[in-house]
Motif scaffolding. Sequence first.
Motif, short mmCIF file in Angstrom:
data_model
loop_
_atom_site.label_atom_id
_atom_site.label_comp_id
_atom_site.label_asym_id
_atom_site.label_seq_id
_atom_site.Cartn_x
_atom_site.Cartn_y
_atom_site.Cartn_z
N THR A 16 0.86 -1.18 0.00
CA THR A 16 0.00 0.00 0.00
C THR A 16 0.89 1.23 0.00
N PHE B 250 3.99 -1.27 3.89
CA PHE B 250 3.49 0.10 3.82
C PHE B 250 4.57 0.98 3.23
N ASP C 160 -11.49 0.85 4.52
CA ASP C 160 -10.09 0.44 4.35
C ASP C 160 -9.91 -1.03 4.69
N VAL D 147 -5.14 -0.44 5.41
CA VAL D 147 -5.19 -1.56 4.47
C VAL D 147 -4.03 -2.52 4.72
N ALA D 148 -2.84 -1.96 4.92
CA ALA D 148 -1.65 -2.79 5.14
C ALA D 148 -1.78 -3.62 6.41
N GLY E 16 -8.52 -4.16 2.47
CA GLY E 16 -7.48 -5.08 2.93
C GLY E 16 -7.94 -6.53 2.89
N SER F 201 -2.32 -1.27 -3.56
CA SER F 201 -3.51 -0.42 -3.48
C SER F 201 -3.10 1.02 -3.20
N PHE F 202 -3.91 1.95 -3.69
CA PHE F 202 -3.64 3.37 -3.46
C PHE F 202 -4.97 4.11 -3.40
N CYS F 203 -4.92 5.34 -2.85
CA CYS F 203 -6.11 6.19 -2.70
C CYS F 203 -5.84 7.53 -3.36
N SER G 178 2.50 -7.98 4.04
CA SER G 178 2.15 -6.65 3.57
C SER G 178 3.26 -5.64 3.85
N THR H 63 3.78 7.77 -6.55
CA THR H 63 2.68 6.82 -6.72
C THR H 63 2.57 6.39 -8.18
N PRO I 99 -4.16 3.92 3.61
CA PRO I 99 -3.20 2.91 3.16
C PRO I 99 -2.59 2.11 4.32
#
Length: 319
Positions: A6, A53, A258, A40-41, A262, A132-134, A51, A147, A37
């Motif tokens: 993430t 970060f 989130d 999620v991680a 995940g 994954s990203f936001c 995972s 990113t 993020p």
Amino acid sequence: MGRVFTIGEALIDFIPLEIKDSLKEVGSFAKMPGGAPANVAVTASKLGSKSYFIGMLGEDSFGNFLLDTLNKYGVDTAYTYKTSKAKTALAFVSLGKDGSRDFSFYRDPSADLFLSVENVKNIEFRSDDYISFCSVDLVPYPVKDATEYLLKKAKSSNATILFDPNIRKNLWNDMNLYRETVLYFMKYADILKISDDEIEFITGKSDIDAGIEFLKSMGVKNIILTLGKNGASAYFGSKYLHTDGISIVPIDTTGAGDSFVGAVLHMLDIIGKKPDDLSKSELDEILNFANKVGALVSTKKGAIDSLPTKEETLNFIID
């Protein structure tokens, strides 16, 4: 099994110790680790996936606290950096009686925005990896370039990319630029996760079906639409599936979306298939599991510290 990456912000959520409908009425808060993020991680790690970060923290006590928290929950922080250019981001939250939230962010700028391409050049992906990203860190700062650099690398390696826009309008001054940026970055997504209250802003369509058609016309092949208490729907190629929500009494919905992401990434990792190759039964399994994780998080205060383990999720009894 692959690896879940993430990229983006880790921050401090100041969660209210009292239920008030607006932030200005709250008198006291508790410090809790957060940031989509990072959430999620930690979710992926607690559920059993490897995972990472990828992000930047401030050289301050809050940054140290977040780094310790990520490590405590088994997240690999090899690509988590610190800077003296800015402080770690803060978010003050108020909670309504129904678990709804009101945010005030302190990040103008914050440390997460200074993650640079140089910080991520050594990261390599495999085809069985996930990232994954936001949209929070797609503002015009070095982190936006970092990113996109990583997404291009992930795409060329055939890693699976999930984009959760996680719309936060109060972090952008120009709403047109915000929308255009979200639409631009959709081209990298193998899966777009979007909530029902984000459809109109992103697509310009108030009708959900029309919004989904718009996203498909933009080239998005696989979409997960979350509907809060009403569950979630998957639009994967020509396949459509809906799963009902789980009836709970929400305490705090911070981190629910989130944790859903995940959980989706973890299940994709377990199943070991590309999004295009998933069957309807596998999609159903993914959505039901992710619904459970999101529901469990909503029954406690805070995000990271309330994320469930795999055992807690599987043992979750639904009335």
